[in-house]
Design a protein around this motif. Structure first.
Motif: not given
Length: 110
Positions: A54, A57-58
């Motif tokens: 998570v 991911s950015s």
């Protein structure tokens, strides 16, 4: 963007200090991270992987888009690099061979 040219301190920080510092923080945190625990509970390995997934991911979309953009523009290797590092409203300059980003003076300008 602000209507005036920011001072030397801000230009140095935005161009050199901040990118190097952020890259160091991301690399150091991934290399030194251990298992997470809360009081006596130790989270399972899959939960750590999910958390890192998570978090990354950015950040991973930036290099993925850069690779996509490089392979989607036409031209030779040098032209592709020129198109990728030049704003789209200046692509006509790349087509004519006038790429200011290939000059050392452009990168050293603060």
């Amino acid at each position: 963007m602000m209507g005036f040219k920011p001072g030397l301190y801000w230009r140095l920080c935005w161009k050199f200090v901040s990118p190097v510092f952020l890259l160091f923080v991301v690399i150091a945190s991934t290399l030194t991270s251990g298992g997470l625990k809360y009081d006596d509970y130790i989270f399972p390995y899959w939960a750590n992987l999910l958390g890192w997934g998570v978090a990354m991911s950015s950040m991973l979309f930036v290099p993925f888009y850069a690779i996509y953009k490089f392979f989607s523009v036409p031209g030779t290797f040098k032209e592709k690099i020129a198109y990728c590092i030049t704003p789209e409203h200046e692509h006509h300059m790349v087509a004519s061979g006038n790429v200011r980003q290939f000059k050392l003076r452009h990168w050293l300008a603060i």
